[in-house]
Design a protein around this motif. Structure first.
Motif, PDB file in Angstrom:
ATOM      1  N   GLY A 461       0.818  -1.204   0.000  1.00  0.00           N
ATOM      2  CA  GLY A 461       0.000   0.000   0.000  1.00  0.00           C
ATOM      3  C   GLY A 461       0.851   1.252   0.000  1.00  0.00           C
ATOM      4  O   GLY A 461       0.581   2.205  -0.748  1.00  0.00           O
ATOM      5  N   ARG A 462       1.887   1.270   0.834  1.00  0.00           N
ATOM      6  CA  ARG A 462       2.780   2.436   0.855  1.00  0.00           C
ATOM      7  C   ARG A 462       3.489   2.609  -0.478  1.00  0.00           C
ATOM      8  O   ARG A 462       3.823   3.731  -0.874  1.00  0.00           O
ATOM      9  CB  ARG A 462       3.818   2.269   1.969  1.00  0.00           C
ATOM     10  N   HIS A 464       2.124   2.041  -3.281  1.00  0.00           N
ATOM     11  CA  HIS A 464       1.066   2.376  -4.253  1.00  0.00           C
ATOM     12  C   HIS A 464       0.941   1.322  -5.345  1.00  0.00           C
ATOM     13  O   HIS A 464       0.789   1.645  -6.536  1.00  0.00           O
ATOM     14  CB  HIS A 464       1.310   3.760  -4.854  1.00  0.00           C
ATOM     15  N   GLU A 466      -1.377  -0.347  -6.800  1.00  0.00           N
ATOM     16  CA  GLU A 466      -2.831  -0.383  -6.968  1.00  0.00           C
ATOM     17  C   GLU A 466      -3.290  -1.654  -7.662  1.00  0.00           C
ATOM     18  O   GLU A 466      -4.314  -2.242  -7.291  1.00  0.00           O
ATOM     19  CB  GLU A 466      -3.306   0.847  -7.746  1.00  0.00           C
ATOM     20  N   CYS A 493      -4.456   3.509  -0.939  1.00  0.00           N
ATOM     21  CA  CYS A 493      -3.586   4.081  -1.963  1.00  0.00           C
ATOM     22  C   CYS A 493      -4.253   4.110  -3.333  1.00  0.00           C
ATOM     23  O   CYS A 493      -3.775   4.792  -4.252  1.00  0.00           O
ATOM     24  CB  CYS A 493      -2.274   3.307  -2.038  1.00  0.00           C
ATOM     25  N   PRO A 525      -5.110   8.637   3.324  1.00  0.00           N
ATOM     26  CA  PRO A 525      -4.710   7.596   2.363  1.00  0.00           C
ATOM     27  C   PRO A 525      -3.200   7.434   2.299  1.00  0.00           C
ATOM     28  O   PRO A 525      -2.450   8.378   2.505  1.00  0.00           O
ATOM     29  CB  PRO A 525      -5.283   8.100   1.036  1.00  0.00           C
ATOM     30  N   PHE A 526      -2.798   6.200   2.017  1.00  0.00           N
ATOM     31  CA  PHE A 526      -1.377   5.892   1.901  1.00  0.00           C
ATOM     32  C   PHE A 526      -0.783   6.621   0.699  1.00  0.00           C
ATOM     33  O   PHE A 526      -1.468   6.921  -0.274  1.00  0.00           O
ATOM     34  CB  PHE A 526      -1.187   4.381   1.725  1.00  0.00           C
TER      35      PHE A 526
END
Length: 526
Positions: A461-462, A464, A466, A493, A525-526
């Protein structure tokens, strides 16, 4: 003496819950693991979460999933440590605020200078134990007693597996003797659930376990005091000071009997012996390095007070911003020199290492090579290692990427335990500053342990990622609660439209902690 189930419902006091959250955020929910991100979400959603907790009938509290890890106690010994579900930890700690003073009142008075461990003294900031009672006070008192002219022999004893093996029936007796408050029953019920109704064991690493264990073996303290010999205890470390060797053997026998008959506990053979007072003074005085490291805390606080920064005692401090005279005195504390000596010692003094890593990180003093080159040896304090790396400032992007690569490499080592992997990977769960984001997907495929996957999910998540999260969003409900919450947080994210749609689809049937995580992640959000 047993504790009957209360006839009426029992709810948690909102003020006690406020204190429990202050304790969790200020002192952590366990001394062995990095902070769980859920406490950030709970703090962000505290009004709603506190209301929910305060509305629960704790007499009928339903246990929430906790985690256990096998952790190095030394380089060759191990122990299980526990991390409770965050809501259950807050409920347990809030209950303990009510019962703790009564448990403390059962014990041999602190002013008697007999029992030095974990004296319950809650303050408004969430601190649970009186900081005036520490290991160094125990050592100093024992040396003082060993110098008494009538003392010729000393019993040195260590309780084997104190917390994991303590019987629950004596715990119940202590709680019942302390108070008739329904909170005692609720605490006991939680403890029994954590043990799956096995008749022994308090969770290791949780602050509240300490006062319960201490009050439970108060009868052992009083038995040994009643013999007439001088006696001291700090947690599982015991000393008895005797005039003759025969007296020492009798004292050791009485101690073993009191522990086993009353609590099913035994003494650790490798750490239990009878020594002469002369030998005791030679062997059991604090080493110069331990004295220096233990005294750093006091010295450090005094220096910060002089710099009018006492309120930053637990925060990051820019060394260069301190007054020159304070910097000079900090330099004289020899933080780096003591660490370099300790990292070469065999065995490591883990207490010294923990203290030094905390202060070195707080002051942004680099011992990177020493830390990264010794990661396998530092396994028992891996949580402190990661906190140290997180605290470092003024590192450029290349340095952080290189540190991240070393951490990933250590995580992939065959000998890395689940506990070590969880600690190591937590470096990547709060930001992307240590990079290596392109290794996380492959790493996730290579591991099976849910606790390790949780950390990788947060790291993804950090980073990103997706696509990875979108492809797995319909499977999140099948994850264990700890992994599910990590997925929900990491999903923040994702771009706003699919993220918001996904979160809306979850809120209706989500657990209260899941909801807190979703709402917090939506706003952060991350």
């Amino acid at each position: 003496m047993s504790i009957p189930e209360p006839n009426a419902a029992h709810s948690l006091n909102p003020d006690s819950l406020d204190w429990a959250l202050a304790h969790a955020r200020g002192f952590g929910d366990t001394i062995f693991l990095p902070d769980a991100f859920e406490y950030q979400a709970i703090h962000d959603q505290w009004s709603e979460t506190r209301d929910w907790l305060a509305q629960q009938d704790i007499v009928k509290w339903q246990p929430r999933p906790w985690r256990r890890f096998l952790v190095n106690k030394s380089e060759v010994t191990f122990r299980y440590v526990t991390q409770l579900d965050p809501l259950e930890y807050l409920a347990f700690t809030a209950l303990l605020l009510n019962v703790g003073p009564a448990l403390e009142a059962l014990r041999v008075p602190a002013d008697d200078r007999v029992v030095f461990s974990w004296r319950f003294a809650a303050d408004s900031g969430g601190q649970m134990y009186d900081p005036r009672f520490e290991w160094t006070g125990f050592v100093d008192r024992c040396l003082e007693l060993a110098l008494q002219p009538e003392v010729e022999w000393v019993v040195v004893a260590d309780i084997a597996d104190f917390f994991p093996r303590i019987y629950i029936h004596p715990v119940e007796r202590a709680l019942a003797a302390a108070t008739s408050d329904p909170a005692a029953y609720c605490l006991l019920r939680m403890i029994r659930h954590w043990n799956a109704f096995v008749s022994y064991g308090l969770p290791v690493g949780i602050a509240g376990s300490r006062i319960i264990a201490e009050a439970t073996i108060d009868d052992v303290d009083r038995t040994m005091i009643g013999r007439g010999d001088s006696y001291c205890r700090y947690a599982d470390d015991i000393r008895v000071f005797c005039q003759t060797q025969a007296d020492a053997h009798a004292a050791l026998e009485d101690l073993a009997r009191a522990l086993f008959e009353g609590h099913g506990l035994t003494l650790q053979p490798m750490k239990t012996e009878i020594v002469s007072a002369v030998e005791y003074r030679r062997r059991f005085a604090l080493t110069p390095d331990r004295v220096e490291a233990e005294s750093l805390t006091t010295k450090f606080h005094d220096l910060l007070e002089r710099a009018e920064l006492a309120e930053k005692y637990h925060e990051d401090i820019e060394y260069d911003d301190l007054p020159e005279e304070v910097r000079e005195e900090i330099d004289q504390l020899n933080l780096r020199e003591v660490f370099e000596e300790q990292i070469d010692a065999n065995p490591l003094d883990l207490i010294v290492i923990r203290i030094l890593l905390h202060r070195l990180g707080q002051l942004n003093i680099q011992v990177l090579d020493e830390v990264l080159d010794n990661l396998p040896r530092l396994a028992p304090v891996m949580d402190s290692v990661i906190r140290y790396l997180r605290h470092l400032r003024d590192l450029d992007e290349a340095d952080r990427r290189a540190i991240g690569a070393r951490i990933i490499g250590a995580c992939q080592a065959d000998e890395a335990s689940t506990y070590e992997q969880v600690c190591l990977l937590s470096l990547f769960t709060e930001s992307a500053e240590f990079d290596n984001e392109n290794t996380f997907e492959q790493l996730e495929r290579s591991v099976r342990d849910p606790a390790v996957k949780r950390e990788i999910t947060l790291a993804l998540g950090r980073a990103h990622k997706e696509h990875w999260l979108m492809q797995r969003r319909r499977d999140a409900g099948a994850l264990d609660p700890w992994g599910r919450r990590a997925f929900y947080a990491a999903f923040s994210c994702v771009t706003p439209v699919p993220r918001n749609y996904y979160y809306r689809s979850l809120r209706g049937g989500a657990d209260v902690l899941d909801k807190a995580v979703i709402d917090w992640a939506s706003r952060n959000p991350f």
